[in-house]
Design a protein around this motif. Structure first.
Motif, mmCIF file in Angstrom:
data_model
loop_
_atom_site.group_PDB
_atom_site.id
_atom_site.type_symbol
_atom_site.label_atom_id
_atom_site.label_comp_id
_atom_site.label_asym_id
_atom_site.label_seq_id
_atom_site.Cartn_x
_atom_site.Cartn_y
_atom_site.Cartn_z
ATOM 1 N N PRO A 175 0.826 -1.207 0.000
ATOM 2 C CA PRO A 175 0.000 0.000 0.000
ATOM 3 C C PRO A 175 0.858 1.254 0.000
ATOM 4 C CG PRO A 175 -0.802 -1.589 1.622
ATOM 5 C CD PRO A 175 0.526 -2.094 1.133
ATOM 6 N N PHE A 177 2.466 4.747 1.023
ATOM 7 C CA PHE A 177 2.778 5.148 2.394
ATOM 8 C C PHE A 177 3.439 6.514 2.396
ATOM 9 C CE2 PHE A 177 6.196 2.598 0.642
ATOM 10 C CZ PHE A 177 7.328 3.332 0.922
ATOM 11 N N THR A 304 -7.824 3.093 -3.456
ATOM 12 C CA THR A 304 -6.687 2.462 -2.797
ATOM 13 C C THR A 304 -6.326 3.175 -1.500
ATOM 14 O OG1 THR A 304 -5.787 1.713 -4.921
ATOM 15 C CG2 THR A 304 -4.240 1.871 -3.081
ATOM 16 N N ARG A 307 -10.986 5.506 2.195
ATOM 17 C CA ARG A 307 -12.101 4.669 2.656
ATOM 18 C C ARG A 307 -13.348 5.542 2.709
ATOM 19 N NH1 ARG A 307 -10.948 0.276 5.967
ATOM 20 N NH2 ARG A 307 -13.212 0.124 6.205
ATOM 21 N N CYS A 311 -12.709 8.207 5.743
ATOM 22 C CA CYS A 311 -11.674 9.220 5.533
ATOM 23 C C CYS A 311 -12.187 10.411 4.738
ATOM 24 C CB CYS A 311 -10.492 8.608 4.784
ATOM 25 S SG CYS A 311 -9.828 7.113 5.548
ATOM 26 N N HIS A 346 -6.724 6.305 10.242
ATOM 27 C CA HIS A 346 -6.618 5.290 9.195
ATOM 28 C C HIS A 346 -5.237 5.306 8.549
ATOM 29 C CE1 HIS A 346 -7.907 2.659 5.940
ATOM 30 N NE2 HIS A 346 -7.354 3.509 5.084
ATOM 31 N N ALA A 349 -2.660 3.733 10.774
ATOM 32 C CA ALA A 349 -2.773 2.278 10.873
ATOM 33 C C ALA A 349 -2.343 1.555 9.597
ATOM 34 C CB ALA A 349 -4.206 1.892 11.228
ATOM 35 N N HIS A 350 -2.523 2.184 8.434
ATOM 36 C CA HIS A 350 -2.372 1.449 7.180
ATOM 37 C C HIS A 350 -1.359 2.023 6.192
ATOM 38 C CE1 HIS A 350 -5.837 -1.071 8.170
ATOM 39 N NE2 HIS A 350 -6.467 0.027 8.540
ATOM 40 N N HIS A 351 -0.890 3.249 6.401
ATOM 41 C CA HIS A 351 -0.047 3.869 5.377
ATOM 42 C C HIS A 351 1.169 4.585 5.961
ATOM 43 C CE1 HIS A 351 -3.024 3.050 2.241
ATOM 44 N NE2 HIS A 351 -3.949 3.448 3.084
ATOM 45 N N ARG A 359 7.814 -4.073 5.977
ATOM 46 C CA ARG A 359 7.194 -4.979 5.006
ATOM 47 C C ARG A 359 8.023 -5.050 3.726
ATOM 48 N NH1 ARG A 359 3.079 -7.807 3.244
ATOM 49 N NH2 ARG A 359 2.215 -7.524 1.146
#
Length: 369
Positions: A175, A177, A304, A307, A311, A346, A349-351, A359
């Motif tokens: 994803p 970032f 992508t 949300r 968001c 969000h 947590a994800h980006h 990762r």
């Protein structure tokens, strides 16, 4: 741009579309720099080349010239690695490979050195194998097929990569970032609410997005709002003409330095940018990281990083739909502020860059001896 030799498995990094030292800011350059930072956070990496391989016009002569320049760059790098084995990479990683900017260097070096080759953000466009970009499209397809690992930033790209990829090719998601700014308590939405647009001004999808935005704001002119536009480019005059009818409600700031851009985010209540055919749009992540909710047109790229309902909002491509969704957001300012808070959470947590670095290095380490 090079770095002194360092010990350990070295990753050679290359961005054919927009090198990390390119003078013109863009989402591509920013993402390339973020990938480089993510790699440096967990191990040795070197920018192998700053050669820009990009043909935006579909000109065979340009493609031939760049192909020759890339061949010379391959010779230079192979000679460099032969003369200085400490600089020899254990893996080659290229960012953003597609028919207008194929990777003409990485597959050659990887094959000659016998090292793994990986790509972040590969876009397959087989329909371009005929037409003015046919040579570059074929080169892009060949490079993507040669990759031992393809990391996709959107589900749309992953579907195409997996549909046409060779047997056994590894494909995974990475994803988009960014490096998060400090979290701050944001003020209540202004009166009138402050809208913000951040985007380059160039023909094509960008200018079409500006047109859509101007049409939507015309439909929402009865609502209270002001708009700040940050951006510049060859279509700046066209953009200025689109928003001139709004008078002092719209202010064009041109290109801004990072500190000034951060100040615009800090003062905004809502980012409005249609984002037609965006790959994903770094501006959406930047806004959310500053606690600013976003409004965009729903597509595989914007979805992508946005949300819907958490968001900000995703809407249809018609100006009427964009205007109606904007009016709904401006009619409930407490809810708008809550969207900004959840947007920041969000992205955290994800980006976030720190999680992406771990990762990324984990995925690449599995390829190296």
């Amino acid at each position: 741009m090079t770095a002194p030799p360092v010990a350990g498995p070295r990753i050679a990094f290359y961005a054919p579309l927009k090198p990390v030292d390119h003078p013109v800011p863009s989402g591509d350059r920013q993402m390339a720099r973020l990938i480089l930072r993510a790699l440096k956070a967990t191990g040795p990496v070197e920018v192998a080349s700053s050669l820009r391989v990009y043909d935006g016009a579909g000109d065979p002569a340009t493609q031939a010239r760049l192909t020759a320049a890339a061949a010379a760059e391959c010779d230079r790098l192979l000679s460099l690695y032969a003369a200085d084995p400490a600089r020899r990479p254990a893996l080659w990683l290229s960012y953003h490979v597609y028919y207008k900017a194929p990777d003409l260097i990485g597959p050659v070096i990887a094959r000659r050195l016998g090292i793994p080759y990986a790509v972040i953000e590969a876009t397959r466009a087989r329909k371009r194998l005929t037409g003015p970009w046919s040579a570059f499209a074929a080169a892009a397809e060949s490079a993507i097929e040669a990759a031992d690992l393809v990391l996709c930033v959107s589900a749309r790209d992953r579907q195409a990569v997996e549909a046409y990829g060779p047997p056994g090719q590894r494909v995974a998601m990475l994803p988009p970032f960014l490096d998060l700014p400090p979290a701050v308590e944001r003020p209540e939405p202004g009166s009138p609410p402050r809208l913000l647009t951040v985007a380059m001004m160039r023909p094509g999808d960008k200018l079409a997005s500006y047109r859509l935005l101007a049409d939507a704001l015309t439909l929402a002119a009865a609502r209270p709002w002001t708009l700040d536009i940050v951006g510049d480019g060859p279509a700046a005059a066209e953009v200025a003409a689109l928003f001139a009818p709004f008078g002092p409600r719209v202010t064009l700031h041109g290109a801004c330095a990072p500190a000034a851009l951060a100040a615009h985010y800090a003062g905004a209540d809502l980012l409005v940018w249609p984002g037609l055919n965006e790959a994903f749009g770094m501006v959406y992540l930047e806004a959310q990281a500053h606690g600013v909710p976003v409004l965009a047109v729903d597509n595989a790229g914007t979805g992508t990083v946005i949300r819907d309902g958490l968001c900000g909002r995703l809407t249809g491509p018609a100006p009427q739909e964009f205007a109606a969704t904007l009016a709904a957001l401006l009619s409930d300012l407490p809810a708008l502020r809550a969207l900004g808070r959840s947007a920041r959470a969000h992205v955290e947590a994800h980006h976030a860059l720190t999680a992406a670095a771990q990762r990324l290095r984990g995925l690449l380490t599995g390829l190296m001896p």
